[in-house]
Design a protein around this motif. Structure first.
Motif, PDB file in Angstrom:
ATOM      1  N   PRO A 147       6.105   0.348   5.754  1.00  0.00           N
ATOM      2  CA  PRO A 147       5.458   1.595   5.318  1.00  0.00           C
ATOM      3  C   PRO A 147       6.471   2.702   5.020  1.00  0.00           C
ATOM      4  O   PRO A 147       7.297   3.053   5.865  1.00  0.00           O
ATOM      5  CB  PRO A 147       4.557   1.955   6.509  1.00  0.00           C
ATOM      6  CG  PRO A 147       4.236   0.625   7.132  1.00  0.00           C
ATOM      7  CD  PRO A 147       5.485  -0.188   6.981  1.00  0.00           C
ATOM      8  N   LYS A 163      -0.245  -4.421  -1.909  1.00  0.00           N
ATOM      9  CA  LYS A 163       0.210  -3.135  -1.399  1.00  0.00           C
ATOM     10  C   LYS A 163      -0.895  -2.551  -0.533  1.00  0.00           C
ATOM     11  O   LYS A 163      -2.082  -2.728  -0.822  1.00  0.00           O
ATOM     12  CB  LYS A 163       0.561  -2.162  -2.530  1.00  0.00           C
ATOM     13  CG  LYS A 163       1.869  -2.507  -3.236  1.00  0.00           C
ATOM     14  CD  LYS A 163       2.252  -1.485  -4.284  1.00  0.00           C
ATOM     15  CE  LYS A 163       2.844  -0.227  -3.696  1.00  0.00           C
ATOM     16  NZ  LYS A 163       4.243  -0.394  -3.242  1.00  0.00           N
ATOM     17  N   THR A 164      -0.482  -1.856   0.517  1.00  0.00           N
ATOM     18  CA  THR A 164      -1.425  -1.157   1.384  1.00  0.00           C
ATOM     19  C   THR A 164      -0.974   0.280   1.493  1.00  0.00           C
ATOM     20  O   THR A 164       0.204   0.551   1.764  1.00  0.00           O
ATOM     21  CB  THR A 164      -1.472  -1.796   2.785  1.00  0.00           C
ATOM     22  OG1 THR A 164      -1.779  -3.187   2.662  1.00  0.00           O
ATOM     23  CG2 THR A 164      -2.540  -1.130   3.642  1.00  0.00           C
ATOM     24  N   SER A 165      -1.899   1.207   1.241  1.00  0.00           N
ATOM     25  CA  SER A 165      -1.581   2.626   1.341  1.00  0.00           C
ATOM     26  C   SER A 165      -2.374   3.247   2.474  1.00  0.00           C
ATOM     27  O   SER A 165      -3.550   2.933   2.682  1.00  0.00           O
ATOM     28  CB  SER A 165      -1.902   3.350   0.027  1.00  0.00           C
ATOM     29  OG  SER A 165      -0.958   3.006  -0.966  1.00  0.00           O
ATOM     30  N   TYR A 166      -1.719   4.154   3.188  1.00  0.00           N
ATOM     31  CA  TYR A 166      -2.325   4.823   4.327  1.00  0.00           C
ATOM     32  C   TYR A 166      -2.381   6.317   4.030  1.00  0.00           C
ATOM     33  O   TYR A 166      -1.385   6.924   3.636  1.00  0.00           O
ATOM     34  CB  TYR A 166      -1.509   4.571   5.588  1.00  0.00           C
ATOM     35  CG  TYR A 166      -1.289   3.098   5.880  1.00  0.00           C
ATOM     36  CD1 TYR A 166      -2.192   2.373   6.643  1.00  0.00           C
ATOM     37  CD2 TYR A 166      -0.165   2.438   5.376  1.00  0.00           C
ATOM     38  CE1 TYR A 166      -1.992   1.022   6.901  1.00  0.00           C
ATOM     39  CE2 TYR A 166       0.045   1.087   5.625  1.00  0.00           C
ATOM     40  CZ  TYR A 166      -0.871   0.382   6.396  1.00  0.00           C
ATOM     41  OH  TYR A 166      -0.666  -0.953   6.641  1.00  0.00           O
ATOM     42  N   LEU A 198       1.257   9.374  -0.062  1.00  0.00           N
ATOM     43  CA  LEU A 198       0.750   8.241   0.702  1.00  0.00           C
ATOM     44  C   LEU A 198       1.883   7.593   1.482  1.00  0.00           C
ATOM     45  O   LEU A 198       3.049   7.791   1.172  1.00  0.00           O
ATOM     46  CB  LEU A 198       0.129   7.196  -0.233  1.00  0.00           C
ATOM     47  CG  LEU A 198      -0.933   7.658  -1.226  1.00  0.00           C
ATOM     48  CD1 LEU A 198      -1.295   6.518  -2.165  1.00  0.00           C
ATOM     49  CD2 LEU A 198      -2.169   8.155  -0.489  1.00  0.00           C
ATOM     50  N   CYS A 230       3.085   3.836   1.980  1.00  0.00           N
ATOM     51  CA  CYS A 230       2.815   2.573   1.281  1.00  0.00           C
ATOM     52  C   CYS A 230       3.622   1.420   1.856  1.00  0.00           C
ATOM     53  O   CYS A 230       4.824   1.548   2.090  1.00  0.00           O
ATOM     54  CB  CYS A 230       3.138   2.712  -0.208  1.00  0.00           C
ATOM     55  SG  CYS A 230       2.200   4.012  -1.015  1.00  0.00           S
ATOM     56  N   THR A 251       4.470  -2.755   1.179  1.00  0.00           N
ATOM     57  CA  THR A 251       4.465  -3.777   0.123  1.00  0.00           C
ATOM     58  C   THR A 251       4.672  -5.155   0.728  1.00  0.00           C
ATOM     59  O   THR A 251       5.612  -5.359   1.499  1.00  0.00           O
ATOM     60  CB  THR A 251       5.566  -3.513  -0.908  1.00  0.00           C
ATOM     61  OG1 THR A 251       5.374  -2.213  -1.482  1.00  0.00           O
ATOM     62  CG2 THR A 251       5.542  -4.552  -2.017  1.00  0.00           C
ATOM     63  N   TYR A 280       2.109   9.572  -5.210  1.00  0.00           N
ATOM     64  CA  TYR A 280       1.415   8.953  -6.342  1.00  0.00           C
ATOM     65  C   TYR A 280       0.751  10.033  -7.193  1.00  0.00           C
ATOM     66  O   TYR A 280       0.094  10.935  -6.660  1.00  0.00           O
ATOM     67  CB  TYR A 280       0.327   8.004  -5.846  1.00  0.00           C
ATOM     68  CG  TYR A 280       0.752   6.575  -5.605  1.00  0.00           C
ATOM     69  CD1 TYR A 280       0.079   5.525  -6.206  1.00  0.00           C
ATOM     70  CD2 TYR A 280       1.821   6.260  -4.771  1.00  0.00           C
ATOM     71  CE1 TYR A 280       0.447   4.198  -5.984  1.00  0.00           C
ATOM     72  CE2 TYR A 280       2.200   4.956  -4.540  1.00  0.00           C
ATOM     73  CZ  TYR A 280       1.513   3.933  -5.143  1.00  0.00           C
ATOM     74  OH  TYR A 280       1.878   2.620  -4.917  1.00  0.00           O
TER      75      TYR A 280
END
Length: 303
Positions: A45, A62-65, A87, A89, A91, A50
């Motif tokens: 992370p 991809k995960t965004s928090y 964010l 992020c 990967t 963005y």
């Protein structure tokens, strides 16, 4: 459509992205507003900034928090941002199976034109939508994305067919189950568009002194109403958001323009270089110099 034809379509999406997305990180296409994402390694992370966009992934994940919210975008789900957001992020990728994705800018003018042509009731239900969501990727959206990537292989096709294919992708997203966040961008005088005005002011004037009263005035709201609605859209308070934008902009100046930490801190509005260094390390987890070196190795300041 048969399972075999669906598989062919998805493989074609990956093939096109693999040939067009050259180089690690974010890269430009020959069509304004369209960029590619590629990564061949896992990335823990990392804070990223963005812009408003639609992200469609062919391979990898991809995960965004954002606050306590988690958004996953992969070959089954796409991501949409209707306002710029900082964010965190993560990967998931490898050399054998790199992350391959395309990002398309969200254009408010196109949204407004489409909504007029759709002739649908676009009144909001009173709630203020978040500025980000992920949603299931449909066959129609994959088909349109494949056509966009096909035309990006030719400058002439890109110039003639690209804009209308981008318009179709925007239309498909508007029609999706979470299209409300994009519809809100095009509706004037609602609370989302009022917050969006304040966000635009932050991005235009982040290097100047901005307080919550000024931002609330730009949005045409009382301070308490503005604070509540701003947090609903961005999952951050207005001043937290302003600080994160300044820190992200400073990191970009160090990575892309080679500025020192002292020079970058002054450029983004910090009067105290020591305060900047403390807040930068607290936000990114590294000193300014270490973070800039790390981001250069990753291929850029934003992704």
């Amino acid at each position: 459509m048969t399972q075999a034809s669906e598989s062919l379509r998805e493989r074609r999406l990956v093939e096109l992205l693999d040939s067009l997305a050259t180089g690690e990180g974010l890269s430009s296409s020959i069509l304004e507003g369209v960029q590619f994402m590629r990564s061949d390694k896992y990335s823990p992370p990392i804070p990223m900034l963005y812009d408003p966009c639609i992200v469609i992934v062919g391979q990898g994940r991809k995960t965004s928090y954002l606050g306590d919210q988690v958004y996953t975008y992969d070959p089954y789900n796409y991501l949409v941002l209707s306002v710029p957001l900082p964010l965190v992020c993560e990967t998931e990728a490898s050399p054998e199976e790199p992350l391959l994705a395309v990002s398309m800018r969200v254009d408010p003018a196109t949204l407004a034109e489409l909504l007029m042509e759709m002739d649908t009731d676009i009144a909001m239900n009173g709630t203020v939508p978040r500025g980000i969501y992920s949603a299931p990727l449909t066959g129609e959206l994959i088909d349109a994305t494949v056509r966009l990537l096909e035309c990006l292989r030719s400058p002439v096709d890109s110039r003639i067919l690209g804009p209308q294919t981008m318009r179709e992708i925007t239309y498909r997203v508007l029609c999706g189950e979470q299209g409300g966040a994009l519809r809100a961008v095009a509706i004037r005088h609602n609370r989302f568009s009022q917050i969006a005005r304040a966000i635009r002011l932050i991005h235009a004037s982040y290097q100047h002194e901005l307080n919550i009263e000024t931002l609330a005035g730009e949005a045409g709201m009382s301070v308490s109403t503005f604070h509540h609605n701003f947090k609903q859209v961005t999952s951050a308070s207005p001043l937290q958001y302003l600080k994160s934008i300044r820190l992200h902009k400073a990191r970009m100046l160090m990575v892309q323009d080679g500025l020192t930490a002292n020079a970058a801190s002054g450029r983004v509005g910090y009067e105290s270089a020591s305060q900047f260094s403390r807040e930068f390390k607290r936000f990114f987890g590294n000193t300014p110099a270490d973070e800039a070196a790390k981001m250069r190795n990753l291929g850029g300041g934003n992704s």
